[in-house]
Write a protein that holds these residues in place. Structure first.
Motif, mmCIF file in Angstrom:
data_model
loop_
_atom_site.group_PDB
_atom_site.id
_atom_site.type_symbol
_atom_site.label_atom_id
_atom_site.label_comp_id
_atom_site.label_asym_id
_atom_site.label_seq_id
_atom_site.Cartn_x
_atom_site.Cartn_y
_atom_site.Cartn_z
ATOM 1 N N GLN B 109 0.825 -1.218 0.000
ATOM 2 C CA GLN B 109 0.000 0.000 0.000
ATOM 3 C C GLN B 109 0.853 1.261 0.000
ATOM 4 O O GLN B 109 0.531 2.255 0.640
ATOM 5 N N LEU B 110 1.981 1.169 -0.704
ATOM 6 C CA LEU B 110 2.872 2.317 -0.834
ATOM 7 C C LEU B 110 2.931 2.797 -2.287
ATOM 8 O O LEU B 110 3.685 3.695 -2.617
ATOM 9 N N GLY B 111 2.156 2.139 -3.164
ATOM 10 C CA GLY B 111 2.122 2.548 -4.568
ATOM 11 C C GLY B 111 1.341 3.851 -4.707
ATOM 12 O O GLY B 111 0.561 4.220 -3.830
ATOM 13 N N LEU B 283 5.961 12.796 -15.689
ATOM 14 C CA LEU B 283 6.696 12.823 -14.411
ATOM 15 C C LEU B 283 8.191 13.105 -14.604
ATOM 16 O O LEU B 283 8.933 13.197 -13.629
ATOM 17 N N TRP B 284 8.629 13.212 -15.856
ATOM 18 C CA TRP B 284 10.060 13.499 -16.080
ATOM 19 C C TRP B 284 10.479 14.779 -15.351
ATOM 20 O O TRP B 284 11.394 14.748 -14.532
ATOM 21 N N PRO B 285 9.818 15.942 -15.624
ATOM 22 C CA PRO B 285 10.253 17.156 -14.900
ATOM 23 C C PRO B 285 10.068 17.038 -13.391
ATOM 24 O O PRO B 285 10.854 17.592 -12.627
ATOM 25 N N VAL B 286 9.046 16.302 -12.986
ATOM 26 C CA VAL B 286 8.787 16.146 -11.543
ATOM 27 C C VAL B 286 9.931 15.374 -10.887
ATOM 28 O O VAL B 286 10.470 15.768 -9.845
ATOM 29 N N PHE B 287 10.309 14.263 -11.502
ATOM 30 C CA PHE B 287 11.398 13.443 -10.960
ATOM 31 C C PHE B 287 12.741 14.181 -11.060
ATOM 32 O O PHE B 287 13.600 14.038 -10.212
ATOM 33 N N ALA B 308 9.648 3.529 -3.251
ATOM 34 C CA ALA B 308 8.492 4.044 -2.513
ATOM 35 C C ALA B 308 8.515 5.575 -2.515
ATOM 36 O O ALA B 308 7.472 6.227 -2.603
ATOM 37 N N GLU B 309 9.722 6.132 -2.442
ATOM 38 C CA GLU B 309 9.860 7.595 -2.498
ATOM 39 C C GLU B 309 9.394 8.117 -3.866
ATOM 40 O O GLU B 309 8.720 9.144 -3.950
ATOM 41 N N GLY B 310 9.758 7.398 -4.929
ATOM 42 C CA GLY B 310 9.304 7.776 -6.264
ATOM 43 C C GLY B 310 7.777 7.740 -6.363
ATOM 44 O O GLY B 310 7.158 8.626 -6.956
ATOM 45 N N HIS B 311 7.181 6.704 -5.759
ATOM 46 C CA HIS B 311 5.707 6.607 -5.763
ATOM 47 C C HIS B 311 5.082 7.763 -4.991
ATOM 48 O O HIS B 311 4.058 8.308 -5.393
ATOM 49 N N ARG B 312 5.733 8.129 -3.893
ATOM 50 C CA ARG B 312 5.210 9.230 -3.074
ATOM 51 C C ARG B 312 5.217 10.534 -3.887
ATOM 52 O O ARG B 312 4.240 11.278 -3.905
ATOM 53 N N ILE B 313 6.316 10.758 -4.590
ATOM 54 C CA ILE B 313 6.434 11.970 -5.402
ATOM 55 C C ILE B 313 5.412 11.945 -6.551
ATOM 56 O O ILE B 313 4.773 12.952 -6.853
ATOM 57 N N ILE B 318 0.293 13.799 -9.038
ATOM 58 C CA ILE B 318 -1.036 13.481 -9.590
ATOM 59 C C ILE B 318 -2.116 14.210 -8.783
ATOM 60 O O ILE B 318 -3.062 14.767 -9.344
ATOM 61 N N GLU B 319 -1.938 14.218 -7.467
ATOM 62 C CA GLU B 319 -2.931 14.910 -6.623
ATOM 63 C C GLU B 319 -2.975 16.404 -6.970
ATOM 64 O O GLU B 319 -4.051 16.999 -7.070
ATOM 65 N N ARG B 320 -1.778 16.976 -7.159
ATOM 66 C CA ARG B 320 -1.714 18.397 -7.524
ATOM 67 C C ARG B 320 -2.446 18.625 -8.851
ATOM 68 O O ARG B 320 -3.206 19.570 -9.002
ATOM 69 N N TRP B 321 -2.198 17.731 -9.801
ATOM 70 C CA TRP B 321 -2.842 17.835 -11.118
ATOM 71 C C TRP B 321 -4.363 17.768 -10.959
ATOM 72 O O TRP B 321 -5.100 18.559 -11.553
ATOM 73 N N LEU B 322 -4.838 16.825 -10.157
ATOM 74 C CA LEU B 322 -6.282 16.642 -9.979
ATOM 75 C C LEU B 322 -6.913 17.829 -9.250
ATOM 76 O O LEU B 322 -7.984 18.304 -9.616
ATOM 77 N N ARG B 323 -6.213 18.312 -8.212
ATOM 78 C CA ARG B 323 -6.753 19.444 -7.446
ATOM 79 C C ARG B 323 -6.901 20.677 -8.331
ATOM 80 O O ARG B 323 -7.809 21.475 -8.150
#
Lengths: 49, 333
Positions: B109-111, B283-287, B308-313, B318-323
């Motif tokens: 549950q870290l994805g 996610l390229w610029p994000v990563f 897991a850190e990559g998944h968190r980022i 994605i949340e920012r995009w959705l918000r």
């Protein structure tokens, strides 16, 4: 057995203090160390035809 | 007691005390190690992804997960708890499809999909369910197929496609095409860091590091690339017919992201998705902004699977995009 037990009881400070100290150091190191992260498998065991 | 015997007794007592200190320390170390092992061993199940696949009767899918084969896979054969087919009232439902990038960390549950299921209700203001239908090895055609045959039964409002650079590119074929065959000898798969690195190194060595030409001449003509685009055509018509919105999340290869040899692939894919009216988040610029790319890999030799850190980022992005777009405000299905 009873001689060893007597020895441990008589000199309990000599073994209990180092035991507690190592446990304390171990707990401190564990608390400071970063959380271990699961590592994903490199291979899939997909069925082959 | 004569003096000499007293000396012997004192020496013996000292040895006994040294031995006791040694025993105490040894028992302490053993207990600490055992405690550490047990606390960490129980946190993650290293066998969560073992023996979970079977052949599928569906010729497009080829493989599928075995329902209930372990505690992490539900009755419908995907990671997560059981979900009601009919969407519960007042619930915004996301169905995620993808490959191993999206499937891994589901058990823990870290994805990124699990993280979104936990974080989104605060933004959406009602219940949010995020179903993870990803299966390792699925490429875009399989992902769209599993959405059509399984995901749509769950009446999604929104679909997330976890796109990985190897979903539309055969890196083994690419390495062969440019003569970087050393990159693939004895390698297990196309998503090995060394394969990606050596393809790049081969280009540098020939002073022909022209990523655009690499893409135009060796990736775009690939059958895999064309099949991926055809699957996006299908996704576009599914979305129009069924009335769900789509976000394609593009995961980069975890190489040096400042001088990224797959940049043209990203640009081209984004253009192709835009042409089909499918939203995308690269996610390229994000990563790249996240700093150390090594910390984003699940293991040092793996250029594909984020940690897991990559998944968190990824989840945060994605949340920012959705918000920013609030797709849950659109008319409910």
């Amino acid at each position: 057995m009873s001689a060893a037990w007597t020895l441990l009881r008589e000199h309990w400070r000599w073994w209990l203090v180092p035991l507690l100290l190592t446990l304390l150091i171990g707990a401190a190191l564990a608390a400071l160390a970063p959380d271990p992260e699961p590592t994903m498998p490199l291979h899939y065991d997909l069925p082959t035809r | 007691m004569p003096y000499s015997r007293a000396v012997v007794a004192t020496a013996r007592a000292r040895r006994v005390k040294i031995a006791l200190v040694g025993i105490g320390a040894a028992v302490g170390v053993a207990l600490a190690a055992a405690g550490l092992y047990l606390s960490r061993a129980t946190r993650y199940d290293s066998h969560a992804y073992d023996g979970i696949y079977r052949e599928s009767a569906d010729p497009v899918l080829r493989v599928e997960l075995i329902p209930r084969v372990n505690q992490y896979i539900n009755a419908d054969g995907f990671f997560g708890r059981d979900y009601a087919r009919a969407k519960p009232p007042d619930t915004w439902r996301i169905v995620g499809v993808g490959d191993s990038v999206t499937m891994y960390y589901a058990a823990e549950q870290l994805g990124y999909l699990s993280l979104l299921e936990r974080s989104l209700p605060a933004a959406v203001g009602r219940d949010v369910e995020v179903l993870n239908l990803a299966v390792a090895s699925y490429e875009t055609p399989q992902q769209v197929r599993s959405l059509a045959t399984r995901g749509l039964r769950y009446e999604p409002d929104f679909v997330v496609v976890g796109y990985c650079v190897n979903d539309g590119t055969d890196f083994v074929q690419l390495a062969r095409a440019i003569g970087a065959t050393a990159a693939i000898e004895g390698r297990w798969a196309d998503d090995n860091l060394e394969v990606h690195e050596r393809i790049r190194d081969a280009l540098i060595a020939r002073e022909a590091l022209d990523p655009q030409r690499l893409f135009d001449e060796h990736i775009r003509p690939q059958r895999k690339w064309q099949e991926s685009l055809a699957a996006f055509d299908e996704l576009q018509s599914l979305a129009a017919r069924e009335g769900f919105a789509v976000l394609v999340v593009l995961f980069p290869s975890l190489l040096a992201l400042d001088d990224y040899f797959l940049a043209p692939l990203h640009r081209s894919l984004l253009a192709e998705l835009d042409r089909r009216g499918l939203a995308a988040l690269d996610l390229w610029p994000v990563f790249r902004e996240a700093g150390s790319v090594v910390a984003l890999r699940t293991s040092p030799g793996d250029s594909i699977h984020p940690s897991a850190e990559g998944h968190r980022i990824a989840a945060l992005a994605i949340e920012r995009w959705l918000r920013a777009r609030r797709p849950w405000k659109q008319a409910a299905r």
